[in-house]
Write an enzyme that holds these catalytic residues in place. Structure first.
Site, short mmCIF file in Angstrom:
data_model
loop_
_atom_site.label_atom_id
_atom_site.label_comp_id
_atom_site.label_asym_id
_atom_site.label_seq_id
_atom_site.Cartn_x
_atom_site.Cartn_y
_atom_site.Cartn_z
N GLN A 171 -9.78 -0.01 -9.01
CA GLN A 171 -9.35 1.06 -8.10
C GLN A 171 -10.40 1.23 -7.00
OE1 GLN A 171 -8.60 4.94 -9.87
NE2 GLN A 171 -7.59 5.70 -8.01
N SER A 172 -9.94 1.18 -5.76
CA SER A 172 -10.84 1.33 -4.61
C SER A 172 -10.50 2.53 -3.74
CB SER A 172 -10.84 0.06 -3.77
OG SER A 172 -9.54 -0.21 -3.27
N VAL A 173 -9.30 3.06 -3.88
CA VAL A 173 -8.90 4.27 -3.15
C VAL A 173 -8.53 5.32 -4.20
CG1 VAL A 173 -7.30 5.29 -1.48
CG2 VAL A 173 -8.03 2.91 -1.19
N ASN B 191 -4.08 0.81 -10.82
CA ASN B 191 -5.48 0.59 -11.16
C ASN B 191 -6.14 1.96 -11.32
OD1 ASN B 191 -5.27 -2.23 -10.97
ND2 ASN B 191 -5.57 -2.16 -8.75
N ASP C 23 1.12 -2.61 1.76
CA ASP C 23 -0.32 -2.83 1.58
C ASP C 23 -0.86 -3.66 2.75
OD1 ASP C 23 -2.30 -2.71 -1.17
OD2 ASP C 23 -2.90 -4.04 0.46
N HIS D 233 -2.05 5.75 -6.44
CA HIS D 233 -1.05 4.90 -5.79
C HIS D 233 -0.56 3.86 -6.78
CE1 HIS D 233 -5.11 3.36 -5.11
NE2 HIS D 233 -4.59 2.14 -5.20
N HIS E 139 1.11 0.23 -7.09
CA HIS E 139 1.39 -1.00 -6.35
C HIS E 139 2.75 -1.53 -6.83
CE1 HIS E 139 -2.93 -1.97 -5.10
NE2 HIS E 139 -3.15 -1.10 -6.07
P1 5GP Z 1 -6.71 -0.20 -5.36
O1 5GP Z 1 -7.72 -1.28 -5.21
O2 5GP Z 1 -7.33 1.17 -5.22
O3 5GP Z 1 -5.84 -0.31 -6.58
O4 5GP Z 1 -5.68 -0.39 -4.15
C1 5GP Z 1 -5.96 0.01 -2.85
C2 5GP Z 1 -5.07 -0.79 -1.96
O5 5GP Z 1 -5.07 -0.20 -0.67
C3 5GP Z 1 -5.54 -2.24 -1.76
O6 5GP Z 1 -4.52 -3.13 -2.21
C4 5GP Z 1 -5.79 -2.35 -0.26
O7 5GP Z 1 -5.40 -3.59 0.27
C5 5GP Z 1 -4.98 -1.20 0.29
N1 5GP Z 1 -5.52 -0.63 1.53
C6 5GP Z 1 -6.82 -0.31 1.78
N2 5GP Z 1 -6.93 0.24 3.00
C7 5GP Z 1 -5.66 0.29 3.52
C8 5GP Z 1 -5.12 0.77 4.75
O8 5GP Z 1 -5.83 1.27 5.63
N3 5GP Z 1 -3.78 0.64 4.94
C9 5GP Z 1 -2.96 0.09 3.98
N4 5GP Z 1 -1.66 0.01 4.27
N5 5GP Z 1 -3.43 -0.36 2.80
C10 5GP Z 1 -4.76 -0.26 2.57
#
Ligand code: 5GP
Ligand code: ZN
Length: 113
Positions: A93-95, A86, A30, A99, A101
């Protein structure tokens, strides 16, 4: 899928610190780690979240979970880690490419924030 950050990492268009790669899954560190070990495990194929993946492909879901355990073991936290999916923006969830973690290497509190 166009405009998906993690599809771009799968394609190699955006660099990542990859710790596991096989025919089905990649795992990479991450970019903003929340613990000494914080690795994201994703299917190569695009699915929005863990619920969609489980519905669309139980086999890919199992492959993802197996890869998470492999990553945890390789990182030295195989007997104590948290695996978080998430799901939905309101849950953090932001992506929107599923995924897990894999987080560990420090004391983990419960309930999570
Ligand atoms: P979410 O918030 O969707 O559960 O997790 C998305 C994760 O992707 C976050 O922990 C964030 O730090 C990680 N992330 C976002 N952009 C990038 C990226 O460009 N490269 C990597 N390796 N992680 C990313
Ligand atoms: Zn994607």
């Amino acid at each position: 899928m166009a405009d998906c950050l993690f599809c771009s990492i799968v394609a190699g268009d955006i660099p990542a610190d990859i710790v596991l790669s096989n025919d089905h899954v990649i795992a990479f560190r991450d970019i903003a780690p929340q613990a000494p070990v914080h690795v994201l495990v994703i299917p190569r194929e695009h699915h929005a979240n863990i619920g969609e993946l489980a519905t669309n492909s139980p086999q890919a879901t199992a492959q993802l979970l197996q890869a998470a355990q492999e990553v945890a073991a390789a990182e030295g936290i195989g007997d104590a880690y948290r695996l978080v999916f998430n799901t939905g923006a309101d849950a953090g969830q932001s992506v929107f490419h599923v995924h897990g973690h894999v987080v560990g290497g420090r004391d983990m509190n419960w309930p999570p924030g």
